[in-house]
Design a protein around this motif. Structure first.
Motif, PDB file in Angstrom:
ATOM      1  N   ALA A   1       0.842  -1.195   0.000  1.00 40.36           N
ATOM      2  CA  ALA A   1       0.000   0.000   0.000  1.00 40.36           C
ATOM      3  C   ALA A   1       0.878   1.246   0.000  1.00 40.36           C
ATOM      4  O   ALA A   1       0.612   2.200  -0.714  1.00 40.36           O
ATOM      5  CB  ALA A   1      -0.906   0.006   1.225  1.00 40.36           C
ATOM      6  N   LEU A   2       1.928   1.239   0.821  1.00 41.46           N
ATOM      7  CA  LEU A   2       2.774   2.421   0.966  1.00 41.46           C
ATOM      8  C   LEU A   2       3.972   2.369   0.040  1.00 41.46           C
ATOM      9  O   LEU A   2       4.499   1.300  -0.252  1.00 41.46           O
ATOM     10  CB  LEU A   2       3.296   2.526   2.396  1.00 41.46           C
ATOM     11  CG  LEU A   2       2.376   3.126   3.449  1.00 41.46           C
ATOM     12  CD1 LEU A   2       3.114   3.158   4.772  1.00 41.46           C
ATOM     13  CD2 LEU A   2       1.925   4.521   3.061  1.00 41.46           C
ATOM     14  N   SER A   3       4.383   3.554  -0.390  1.00 46.69           N
ATOM     15  CA  SER A   3       5.580   3.637  -1.228  1.00 46.69           C
ATOM     16  C   SER A   3       6.157   5.033  -1.075  1.00 46.69           C
ATOM     17  O   SER A   3       5.519   5.918  -0.505  1.00 46.69           O
ATOM     18  CB  SER A   3       5.193   3.384  -2.681  1.00 46.69           C
ATOM     19  OG  SER A   3       4.149   4.257  -3.060  1.00 46.69           O
TER      20      SER A   3
ATOM     21  N   LEU B   1       7.053   8.352  -3.000  1.00 46.73           N
ATOM     22  CA  LEU B   1       6.807   9.075  -4.247  1.00 46.73           C
ATOM     23  C   LEU B   1       7.874  10.151  -4.398  1.00 46.73           C
ATOM     24  O   LEU B   1       8.374  10.672  -3.403  1.00 46.73           O
ATOM     25  CB  LEU B   1       5.432   9.744  -4.226  1.00 46.73           C
ATOM     26  CG  LEU B   1       4.210   8.840  -4.243  1.00 46.73           C
ATOM     27  CD1 LEU B   1       2.953   9.682  -4.324  1.00 46.73           C
ATOM     28  CD2 LEU B   1       4.266   7.871  -5.410  1.00 46.73           C
TER      29      LEU B   1
ATOM     30  N   ALA C   1       0.103   4.546  -3.912  1.00 53.63           N
ATOM     31  CA  ALA C   1       0.405   4.708  -5.334  1.00 53.63           C
ATOM     32  C   ALA C   1      -0.267   5.942  -5.912  1.00 53.63           C
ATOM     33  O   ALA C   1      -1.460   6.159  -5.723  1.00 53.63           O
ATOM     34  CB  ALA C   1      -0.060   3.476  -6.105  1.00 53.63           C
ATOM     35  N   GLY C   2       0.506   6.764  -6.600  1.00 53.69           N
ATOM     36  CA  GLY C   2      -0.052   7.920  -7.284  1.00 53.69           C
ATOM     37  C   GLY C   2      -0.622   8.969  -6.344  1.00 53.69           C
ATOM     38  O   GLY C   2      -1.339   9.863  -6.777  1.00 53.69           O
TER      39      GLY C   2
ATOM     40  N   ILE D   1      -2.950   8.613  -4.076  1.00 58.05           N
ATOM     41  CA  ILE D   1      -4.370   8.456  -3.752  1.00 58.05           C
ATOM     42  C   ILE D   1      -4.537   8.301  -2.241  1.00 58.05           C
ATOM     43  O   ILE D   1      -3.594   7.959  -1.537  1.00 58.05           O
ATOM     44  CB  ILE D   1      -4.978   7.211  -4.455  1.00 58.05           C
ATOM     45  CG1 ILE D   1      -4.177   5.954  -4.068  1.00 58.05           C
ATOM     46  CG2 ILE D   1      -5.021   7.385  -5.960  1.00 58.05           C
ATOM     47  CD1 ILE D   1      -4.850   4.662  -4.454  1.00 58.05           C
TER      48      ILE D   1
END
Ligand code: SF4
Ligand code: SF4
Ligand code: SF4
Ligand code: FES
Lengths: 583, 165
Positions: free
Chosen positions: A166-168, A170, A181-182, A184
Motif C-alpha cells: 500500500a505504501l511507497s 513518491l 500509489a499515485g 491516492i
C-alpha cells in the motif's frame, strides 16, 4: 561457522561472520545511535546517524549496514563523530515541524529522544517544512507526511514484511514523500489497516486514528449504558506505558481502572475468544468428520488478514471460517443477550473495545453483519496506546490499583481464551476443544508446543487418538503466500491437502505484536509478551474453552448450541472479493 | 482466445503495448515510455493495466513514475511552451521570460492551464545558444525572446487553437 575478530573502541569483539558493526558493538555494551534502523527490518541506511570510523578507511562508515570484518579497528565516539551526528540531526530537524508539544508521539518519539540526547538547543538551519496534508481516510491509521523523516521503515514493513504494497515513496530527493500509489488516499489503496507501519514509525508521521474524544463523550453521556471489552494481548502490553516490563499481566488492574474512568460494565474479549473456539472447533469438526464443507479451515479472527484475503486471495473464501472475531462476537452479545438480561435497549448502549489492533477499527463497520443486534454492535475500537493515554489523563495511579474481576455474563475466561493473543494460540486453543469434540475427552497434554514460537510459518501433524490433523500457522502477511500457494496447488491438482487447519495472524508474533500496541516492539519484546500470556494460561484452573461456565450458560440460555441458527445470526459473517484499488 | 476489450482506450491501448514487453526482463520502463508516447502522459488506468499485466505492484510503478522527471502523470496542455534555461539563455535573462509566461498564463512551471490549452515547462539547453534566449512552442522556435514578446506569443497560439477548434 566463521568467526570474526575485531576491536571496537579498543574492546575485543568476536562475532559470527555477517554481524554488522552495530550488532557487534551492542555485544560489548557500546551503543551506537541509530534512527532509521529498526531491529525487525533490513537496514535502509537512510539517515547516517550511525556513522563510525574504521582505521585505514578515509570515509565514515554506517554501522547499521556494514558487516564487521577481521581486524577492523573501529572508533564509535570522538568529538568529530559527535559533530557529524549532531549535524545530521540538525538537518533532519530543519525539515521537521517543531510541534513536539502537540504531537501524539510526544514522550516516545525516537527523533525527539535523539535530539534531547544530543542536546540540540537551537535551529541551526532554516526550516523548510513541506506543506502536505494528513491522510486519515482509513479511519484506522493516520499519515502525517510532514513529520516523516524518510527513514523507510514503513515502506519496508508494508511492502516486504506485510506484502501489502500500500505504501511507497513518491518523488525523489527533497520532495520524497510516503504515500499510496499515485498519491491516492490510503483508504483507496490495498492497505489492510494492520497498523504495522504505525508500530514501526520512529516519529509521529504514522499513528493510530484517535477515537478517544468520542469515547470520552460516550462515557460521560448519562443516557448511555457504556460497556467495554479487553482483548487478550492488551493485558501484557499496556503496563509498558506505565514503566512495567513487557509481558507483565495487568488484567485485574485494567478492570479496576476502566470502572474508575466510568464504564458501566467491564467485559473480557477472552470470554468471546473461548466462544469463538466453540464455534470454530465445531466448524472444523463439521468439515473434518462430517465433510459438510471443504477443508482446510482457515481462521478468520484477524480483520487485517480477512481484508488481505478478500483483496489478494479471495479464492480462499470457501475455506474461511465464518466466525466473526472475538471483538465482533462480544459486541453482538452485549447488545442482545446482555441487553436483554439487563432490560436495556441496544440503542441505549455503547460498546467500546480495547484492542492491540488498528484493523479492529475498520472491522466494526466492515459489513452489514457487524450490525447484527440491529444497531452497530461495537461502537468504538481503541488501541492499547489510546487507552494508555486515557488512563494517564484520568490521574489514575494504575500500578497501585487493587485488582478487580470482570463483570459476569461476558467476563469469565479460560487459559485457551487468553492465548488468542499470540501466534499459534488460536490453533492451540482450537485443538484442545476439537480433541474433546472428536474423542469426548480432553487431551492429556494441553500444550500443543508445535504451534508456538516466532518462526514465520509453523507446520505440524497433530495426533488425535490415531487421527492425524495437519496444521499450519503463519503470522505476518508476508508469510501467507507460501501457505496459500500450497493449498491452491493441492486443490488444483487434486493432490492430498497439505493442511486441514490453518491459522493466520497479520502481525508478526500475532496480536501481542499488534499495530496498536506500545511502540518499540522487537522479537525480544514479542517473546516477553507471549510469555506473559502463557503464564496467564497456566495460571488458570480451566484451560479449555468448552469448560468455560459462562460460555456454557450462554448456550443454555440463549444460543442453543454451537452453529445454531442464533449463533449464525449473531456470531458469524460473510466474505466478498474486494478490489485492491477502488478506481 | 477471443480478446476482451474493456472499451476504455487507456486500458486497451496499454494492454497492447504491454503485450510486446511482458516477458522481457527490465522492460517496465520501456512499456511506460511507449504508453507516454501514445497519450502524452501516463493515465491512472494505464498504470493499473501495466501493474496487472506485468504482475508488478502498482505502488512500485508509481515509485518509478515519480522518480524520473520524464514521466508525466497528467494530460499535458495542447500547446507546450518550453523555455530554455541552458547557461547561455540563463545569462541572457531567460528567467524573466519564464516569469512573464507564468504571469500571462497564471501557472507555475510544469503546470497546465485549467482549460488544458497551455503547458509551461523549463528545459535544459536546446542546442541553439546563438539564438538565446530561446522558447519553443509546439516545435516553433522563438529566438532572442524578451518578456515583452510573451503576450504576443500567447495570443498567437490562442488564436491558432481557436481556429482549429
Ligand atoms: S496499515 Fe499495514 S497495510 Fe496499511 S499502510 Fe500500514 S503497513 Fe501497509
Ligand atoms: S512515515 Fe515514519 S516510518 Fe515511514 S518513512 Fe516516514 S518516518 Fe519513516
Ligand atoms: S494480528 Fe491481531 S493485532 Fe494484528 S491485525 Fe490481526 S487482529 Fe489486529
Ligand atoms: S541508523 Fe544507520 S543509516 Fe540510519
Amino acid at each position: 561457522m566463521t568467526m570474526i575478530k575485531a576491536r571496537i573502541d579498543n574492546i575485543e569483539v568476536e562475532v559470527e561472520e555477517g554481524t554488522t558493526i552495530l550488532e557487534a558493538a551492542e555485544q560489548v555494551q557500546v551503543k551506537i545511535p541509530t534512527l532509521c534502523k529498526h531491529p525487525d527490518l533490513c537496514a535502509t541506511a537512510a539517515c547516517g546517524i550511525c556513522v563510525v570510523k574504521v582505521a585505514g578507511r578515509p570515509n565514515l562508515i554506517r554501522a547499521c549496514c556494514t558487516p564487521l570484518d577481521n581486524g577492523m579497528e573501529i572508533t564509535t565516539r570522538d568529538p568529530e563523530l559527535v559533530e557529524v551526528r549532531r549535524n545530521v540531526i540538525e538537518l533532519i530537524l530543519s525539515k521537521h515541524p517543531n510541534e513536539c508539544l502537540t504531537c501524539i508521539r510526544n514522550g516516545n518519539c525516537e527523533l525527539q529522544k535523539l535530539s534531547a540526547d544530543f542536546g540540540i538547543r537551537c535551529e541551526e538551519y532554516e526550516s523548510i517544512v513541506p506543506d502536505l496534508p494528513k491522510d486519515d481516510s482509513t479511519k484506522s491509521i493516520v499519515l502525517d507526511p510532514r513529520k516523516c523523516i524518510n527513514c523507510g521503515r514503513c515502506v519496508e514493513v508494508c511492502q516486504n514484511q506485510q506484502a501489502v504494497w500500500a505504501l511507497s515513496f513518491l518523488n525523489r530527493g527533497i520532495s520524497t514523500q510516503i504515500a499510496a500509489a499515485g498519491g491516492i488516499p490510503l483508504a483507496e489503496s490495498p492497505c489492510i489497516k494492520c497498523g504495522q507501519c504505525s508500530a514501526h514509525c520512529p516519529t509521529g508521521a504514522i499513528t493510530e486514528y484517535d477515537d478517544t474524544l468520542a469515547v470520552w463523550s460516550a462515557i460521560n453521556d448519562e443516557k448511555k449504558h457504556c460497556v467495554v471489552q479487553i482483548a487478550p494481548a492488551v493485558r501484557v502490553a499496556i503496563g509498558e506505558a506505565f514503566g512495567l516490563k513487557p509481558g507483565e499481566l495487568t488484567t485485574g488492574k485494567l478492570y479496576a481502572a476502566l470502572r474508575r474512568i466510568g464504564f458501566d460494565a467491564v467485559f473480557d474479549t477472552n470470554f468471546s475468544a473461548d466462544l469463538t473456539i466453540m464455534e470454530e472447533a465445531s466448524e472444523f469438526v463439521e468439515r473434518f468428520v462430517n465433510k459438510t464443507a471443504p477443508l482446510p479451515l482457515i481462521t478468520s479472527c484477524c480483520p487485517a488478514w480477512v481484508d488481505f484475503m478478500e483483496k489478494y486471495h479471495y479464492d480462499m473464501i470457501p475455506y474461511f471460517s465464518s466466525c466473526k472475531s472475538p471483538q465482533g462476537m462480544l459486541g453482538a452479545l452485549a447488545k442482545t443477550y446482555y441487553a436483554d438480561k439487563k432490560g436495556i435497549k441496544p440503542e441505549d448502549m455503547v460498546v467500546v473495545s480495547i484492542m492491540p489492533c488498528t484493523a479492529k477499527k475498520y472491522e466494526i463497520s466492515r459489513s452489514k453483519d457487524m450490525y447484527s443486534s440491529g444497531v452497530q454492535d461495537v461502537d468504538y475500537s481503541l488501541t492499547t496506546r489510546e487507552v494508555a493515554r486515557m488512563l494517564k489523563q484520568s490521574g489514575i495511579d494504575f500500578l497501585a490499583l487493587a485488582e478487580e474481576e470482570a463483570d459476569s455474563l461476558l467476563g469469565e475466561y479460560t487459559g485457551a481464551g487468553t492465548i488468542f493473543g499470540y501466534t499459534g494460540g488460536v490453533m492451540e486453543a482450537a485443538l484442545r476443544t476439537a480433541y474433546y469434540f472428536v474423542t469426548g475427552e480432553d487431551p492429556k497434554d494441553l500444550d500443543f508446543v508445535q504451534t508456538r514460537g516466532l518462526e514465520g510459518i509453523k507446520e505440524a501433524e497433530i495426533d488425535i487418538k490415531g487421527t492425524k490433523i495437519r496444521i499450519a500457522v503463519a503470522h505476518g502477511t508476508g508469510n501467507v503466500e507460501t501457505v496459500v500457494n500450497r493449498i491452491r496447488h493441492a486443490i488444483e491438482t487434486g493432490e492430498e491437502l497439505p493442511y486441514h487447519f490453518v491459522e493466520v495472524m497479520a502481525c508478526p508474533g500475532g496480536c501481542i505484536g499488534g499495530g496498536g500496541q506500545p511502540t518499540g516492539v522487537t522479537d525480544k519484546v514479542r517473546l516477553e509478551r507471549t510469555a506473559g500470556l502463557e503464564k496467564d494460561d497456566h495460571a488458570h484452573q480451566i484451560r479449555c474453552s468448552h469448560e468455560n461456565k459462562e460460555v456454557q450458560k450462554l448456550y443454555e440460555d440463549f444460543l442453543g448450541k454451537p452453529l445454531s441458527e442464533k449463533s449464525h445470526e449473531l456470531l458469524h459473517t460473510h466474505y466478498v472479493p474486494r478490489p485492491c484499488y477502488k478506481r | 482466445m477471443a480478446e476482451e476489450k474493456s472499451g476504455n482506450k487507456y486500458i486497451d491501448e496499454s494492454v497492447n503495448v504491454v503485450k510486446k514487453w511482458k516477458n522481457k526482463r527490465g522492460s517496465l520502463i520501456m512499456a511506460l515510455h511507449e504508453i507516454q508516447g501514445v497519450f502524452g502522459y501516463i493515465p491512472w488506468e494505464s498504470a493499473r493495466t501495466v501493474a496487472e499485466q506485468m504482475n508488478i505492484p502498482l505502488a512500485r510503478i508509481y515509485e518509478v513514475l515519480t522518480f524520473y522527471n520524464y514521466f508525466k502523470l497528467e494530460a499535458p496542455g495542447k500547446v507546450i511552451i518550453s523555455v530554455c534555461d541552458g547557461t547561455a539563455c540563463h545569462i541572457k535573462g531567460s528567467m524573466n521570460v519564464l516569469d512573464a509566461f507564468k504571469q500571462e498564463l497564471g501557472v507555475e512551471e510544469n503546470e497546465t492551464t485549467p482549460d488544458r490549452l497551455f503547458h509551461l515547462q523549463v528545459v535544459r539547453c536546446l542546442g541553439c545558444c546563438g539564438l538565446s534566449p530561446v522558447a519553443v512552442v509546439n516545435g516553433k522556435t522563438y529566438s532572442s525572446v524578451t518578456a515583452g514578446d510573451v503576450k504576443n506569443i500567447v495570443a498567437e497560439w490562442r488564436a491558432k487553437e481557436a481556429e482549429t477548434a
